[in-house]
Design an enzyme around this catalytic site. Sequence first.
Site, PDB file in Angstrom:
ATOM      1  CB  SER A   1      -0.981   0.007   1.233  1.00 55.27           C
ATOM      2  OG  SER A   1      -1.559  -1.370   1.228  1.00 55.27           O
TER       3      SER A   1
ATOM      4  CD  GLU B   1      -0.177  -4.521   9.236  1.00 55.27           C
ATOM      5  OE1 GLU B   1       0.580  -5.450   9.739  1.00 55.27           O
ATOM      6  OE2 GLU B   1      -0.518  -4.042   8.183  1.00 55.27           O
TER       7      GLU B   1
ATOM      8  CD  GLU C   1      -9.419 -17.038   7.086  1.00 56.24           C
ATOM      9  OE1 GLU C   1      -8.655 -16.220   7.004  1.00 56.24           O
ATOM     10  OE2 GLU C   1     -10.688 -17.107   6.666  1.00 56.24           O
TER      11      GLU C   1
HETATM   12  C1  LIG Z   1      -5.670  -4.032   0.886  1.00 58.97           C
HETATM   13  C2  LIG Z   1      -4.547  -4.861   1.492  1.00 58.97           C
HETATM   14  C3  LIG Z   1      -3.527  -3.991   1.720  1.00 58.97           C
HETATM   15  C4  LIG Z   1      -2.323  -4.552   2.103  1.00 58.97           C
HETATM   16  N1  LIG Z   1      -1.048  -3.997   2.319  1.00 58.97           N
HETATM   17  C5  LIG Z   1       0.209  -4.400   2.585  1.00 58.97           C
HETATM   18  C6  LIG Z   1       1.417  -3.486   2.699  1.00 58.97           C
HETATM   19  O1  LIG Z   1       1.266  -2.351   2.607  1.00 58.97           O
HETATM   20  N2  LIG Z   1       2.472  -4.195   3.098  1.00 58.97           N
HETATM   21  C7  LIG Z   1       2.658  -5.521   3.103  1.00 58.97           C
HETATM   22  O2  LIG Z   1       3.668  -6.065   3.475  1.00 58.97           O
HETATM   23  N3  LIG Z   1       1.525  -6.470   2.930  1.00 58.97           N
HETATM   24  C8  LIG Z   1       0.288  -5.833   2.746  1.00 58.97           C
HETATM   25  N4  LIG Z   1      -0.956  -6.567   2.344  1.00 58.97           N
HETATM   26  C9  LIG Z   1      -0.707  -8.124   2.323  1.00 58.97           C
HETATM   27  C10 LIG Z   1      -1.209  -8.947   3.628  1.00 58.97           C
HETATM   28  O3  LIG Z   1      -0.502  -8.630   4.738  1.00 58.97           O
HETATM   29  C11 LIG Z   1      -1.364 -10.269   3.307  1.00 58.97           C
HETATM   30  O4  LIG Z   1      -2.243 -10.385   1.969  1.00 58.97           O
HETATM   31  C12 LIG Z   1      -1.799 -11.346   4.078  1.00 58.97           C
HETATM   32  O5  LIG Z   1      -0.791 -11.255   5.291  1.00 58.97           O
HETATM   33  C13 LIG Z   1      -2.144 -12.795   3.823  1.00 58.97           C
HETATM   34  O6  LIG Z   1      -1.245 -13.055   2.854  1.00 58.97           O
HETATM   35  P1  LIG Z   1      -1.474 -13.973   1.528  1.00 58.97           P
HETATM   36  O7  LIG Z   1      -2.074 -12.817   0.621  1.00 58.97           O
HETATM   37  O8  LIG Z   1      -0.033 -14.311   0.928  1.00 58.97           O
HETATM   38  O9  LIG Z   1      -2.440 -14.996   1.687  1.00 58.97           O
HETATM   39  P2  LIG Z   1      -2.091 -16.522   2.043  1.00 58.97           P
HETATM   40  O10 LIG Z   1      -1.245 -16.375   3.438  1.00 58.97           O
HETATM   41  O11 LIG Z   1      -1.719 -17.192   1.108  1.00 58.97           O
HETATM   42  O12 LIG Z   1      -3.589 -16.903   2.516  1.00 58.97           O
HETATM   43  C14 LIG Z   1      -4.544 -17.672   1.787  1.00 58.97           C
HETATM   44  C15 LIG Z   1      -5.696 -17.946   2.573  1.00 58.97           C
HETATM   45  O13 LIG Z   1      -5.184 -19.050   3.445  1.00 58.97           O
HETATM   46  C16 LIG Z   1      -5.537 -18.501   4.834  1.00 58.97           C
HETATM   47  N5  LIG Z   1      -4.481 -19.240   5.804  1.00 58.97           N
HETATM   48  C17 LIG Z   1      -3.065 -19.027   5.640  1.00 58.97           C
HETATM   49  N6  LIG Z   1      -2.149 -19.637   6.559  1.00 58.97           N
HETATM   50  C18 LIG Z   1      -3.411 -20.025   7.469  1.00 58.97           C
HETATM   51  C19 LIG Z   1      -3.156 -20.763   8.535  1.00 58.97           C
HETATM   52  N7  LIG Z   1      -2.193 -21.212   9.276  1.00 58.97           N
HETATM   53  N8  LIG Z   1      -4.392 -21.207   9.136  1.00 58.97           N
HETATM   54  C20 LIG Z   1      -5.447 -21.016   8.674  1.00 58.97           C
HETATM   55  N9  LIG Z   1      -5.669 -20.310   7.452  1.00 58.97           N
HETATM   56  C21 LIG Z   1      -4.496 -20.008   6.961  1.00 58.97           C
HETATM   57  C22 LIG Z   1      -5.405 -17.325   4.744  1.00 58.97           C
HETATM   58  O14 LIG Z   1      -6.229 -16.624   6.044  1.00 58.97           O
HETATM   59  C23 LIG Z   1      -6.246 -16.977   3.462  1.00 58.97           C
HETATM   60  O15 LIG Z   1      -7.711 -17.254   3.611  1.00 58.97           O
HETATM   61  C24 LIG Z   1      -2.012  -6.019   1.978  1.00 58.97           C
HETATM   62  C25 LIG Z   1      -3.186  -6.732   1.748  1.00 58.97           C
HETATM   63  C26 LIG Z   1      -4.533  -6.215   1.559  1.00 58.97           C
HETATM   64  C27 LIG Z   1      -5.644  -6.912   0.825  1.00 58.97           C
END
Ligand SMILES: Cc1cc2nc3c(=O)[nH]c(=O)nc-3n(C[C@H](O)[C@H](O)[C@H](O)COP(=O)(O)OP(=O)(O)OC[C@H]3O[C@@H](n4cnc5c(N)ncnc54)[C@H](O)[C@@H]3O)c2cc1C
Lengths: 390, 409
Positions: free
Chosen positions: B163, B246, B379
């Site tokens: 972001s 955060e 989650e």
């Molecule tokens: C609007 C927005 C702004 C963002 N801004 C930033 C930013 O400025 N900087 C930054 O670094 N990141 C940012 N993010 C990233 C955000 O932190 C990640 O998207 C988030 O941590 C999830 O990681 P992922 O997208 O890889 O999903 P994944 O980790 O791949 O998750 C996929 C699904 O699996 C579930 N899951 C994963 N692990 C587990 C577990 N152990 N138990 C149960 N369920 C699980 C998750 O809940 C999710 O539903 C942003 C995201 C969004 C949507």
Amino acid sequence: MTERTAEPENPEQAGPDLLYSEAEEDLRAAVRSLLAARCDPADLVLRTESAEPYDPALWKSLGADMGAAGLLVPEELGGQGASAREAAVVLEELGRAVAPAPYLTSAVIAAEALLGSGAAADGETGRLLAGLAAGRNTAALALPWSTAPGAPLATTVRAAADGALTGRVTGVADAAHADVLLVPAAGPDGPGLYAVDREAAGVTVTPRVPLDLTRPLADAALDGAPARLVAGPDEAEAAVRRALLAGAGLLASEQLGIAEWCLAETVRYLRERHQFNRPVGSFQALKHRLARIWLELVSARAAARAAADALATGSQDGPVAVAVAQAYCSPVAVHAAEECVQLHGGIGMTWEHPAHLYLKRAKADATALGTAGRHREALAGLVDLPAPAG
Amino acid sequence: MPRTTESAQHPADTDTAGLRSRVRDLLAAHDPATTPRDTFLRARFDAGLAWVHFPEGLGGLGAPRALQSVVDAELEAAGAPDNDPRRIGIGLGMAAPTILKYGTEEQKQRFLRPLWTGEEVWCQLFSEPGAGSDLAALATRAVRDGDSEDAGWTVDGQKVWTSQAHLARWAILIARTDPDAPKHRGISYFVCDMTDPGVEVRPLRQITGEAEFNEVFLTGVRIPDSHRLGAVGEGWKVAQTTLNNERVAIGGGRIPREGGMIGKAAATWRERPELRTHDLHQRLLGLWVEAEAARLAAVRLGQQLTAGHPGPEGAGIKLAFARLAQEISGLEVELLADEGLTYQDWTMTRPQHVNFTGRDAGYRYLRAKGNSIEGGTSEVLLNIVAERVLGLPAEPRTDKDVPWKELAR
Ligand SMILES: Cc1cc2nc3c(=O)[nH]c(=O)nc-3n(C[C@H](O)[C@H](O)[C@H](O)COP(=O)(O)OP(=O)(O)OC[C@H]3O[C@@H](n4cnc5c(N)ncnc54)[C@H](O)[C@@H]3O)c2cc1C
């Protein structure tokens, strides 16, 4: 009791105080240790089917010796001069122990009804109130236990000019063991609140079989029973509403205590119980369910504290705070108790395990003093979210 | 019987009255009506009135955090400019507490003032295509330029969902410095210059149509060792400070009744009687109650912090707000009936602000979907509550003690 250190204009401090003071924590510790020593859940299961659902010795220790029965009553009327905040802490602990004690019905609801009837130290009403505050006697407000604070008070009892009461009230909590019934009745000059001795001629109190084994219900039949007017047409309705509002608001704290026990006990069990070569509590499907209950508890505590604080300070926001607390906390307690039964597996279904006492109390509490839905409907008017026309 | 206990002792001149007099002095020396915005904000920082709980010399006075609202209210009433916190939320909420805790004196002096005034926007280079919830699996490499004690670093890798990267002057960055160590132990924490020629920021369009976040490619990015926060290999620990803040930043904060998403839906309900149905009425009342209870929980958390007894409730409040924002905005789309079938504008833009409650109901509904993903998914937060708050056992894990380079990707 409402001394605050911060200046009122400081916006960080404005609004309800949602924490527990040190004195409140001390009171909690005292009540909890009494209940731990004297209200063991296993004994409770046995007691619920005995002829004496209440433990008079426990009530004496809590209500009289510890002074809990008089928390809401000013010192000059024989009470402790504390507030709804402290009474809420007592109720949290009573809920946590599903203790069978007439605290909510007598020390909160009946006491508030008398306080709302202009009880004076030298009058009959004052003497009655002093007896309740000292934990010597108990009283029950003779309305069905499901009555919400804002419900129309359709009285089923008529009072003659001499105060004799005739009529019938069903489903009154703690009536069978109360010394006095406070009966809303239609009198010759309009609605009134009357006090009648349960033992008086013309009073027949018939116990019902309650869903909640720890809070007995009874029907009261009055046939020309001699009664004394406590509040006349000018005061009676307000007194009854005040009592129901305080009862509903503080019931939320009892519900919080129920939910807390259910969560803590389920967490404890699932950490120990092994299946598939690992603690059952390490399965994520269950962890998330328990975490959700914890989340609900965080908000339930805030809502229950807000209601207690609003009642304690006489805030204008009282009716909203109480309706929010009831609408929120009722389903939380039921959810926690239902999960407690389910996550204990077979043992949760047994009569021997105390989980069912909590489930029954939680489910009955959800109807007591107005369902969550009733309180939501009340909010529609209170916060201007009107229903669709027609 | 005092119910509110102040944890930290503070000198009399940083109590409410003392702060008010400092505000008066600031306003006397810098009339908001005639002073340029940046000049005023710098002077406010130098007067210790930026964040009063920060130390003296770094924009604060070491005063209780709760008293910030006294300062903010006085300055607002005087018509003073603010630092547009919605534009610099990542800097204020995440970078600043981390720099304060782990930064050298030099780093604090260099970064905190323009961060607070908004002259320098910050972003967070944490998430990667292969490392989201499992952030510690990250693959962006930082390699030392030689063996000397103060040798700088060269960074290569890809970050995603960043972001505000398109506005940022600086980033907080975590990168792998030791691929042979288990994953949590081989990470270091840096401040990355977003103007470095090796930084490429590309917009990532979101379901709302706009691009609030970006993907960021790092190719031979040079970072001096003086821009490292915390020890080499300790980056995971430093990152915990960022992530905990955060969640506080997203979940906390004081809001009035009907202050958030529920206020939007309630206003529509009041203004548009012709839209009302019984089903929506029941659901609205239910959500109103839940929103009010969650708001009270946030207020209570604030009171706990003020009293010096922070609880674990922050994670819970973030979870509750995410779900409620989604349900309430969804309800509003239904309430609006035919109007709910339309959308203001799908044009791709790169906004200056994060905006949860703005634009139309359709936008709010779509933007709220991110609330349960950003800052840790719901989650994952439920896992954290279950394990850290309730003490339930962890699931069996296979990734903890294995060198990072041997893990499946
Ligand atoms: C609007 C927005 C702004 C963002 N801004 C930033 C930013 O400025 N900087 C930054 O670094 N990141 C940012 N993010 C990233 C955000 O932190 C990640 O998207 C988030 O941590 C999830 O990681 P992922 O997208 O890889 O999903 P994944 O980790 O791949 O998750 C996929 C699904 O699996 C579930 N899951 C994963 N692990 C587990 C577990 N152990 N138990 C149960 N369920 C699980 C998750 O809940 C999710 O539903 C942003 C995201 C969004 C949507």
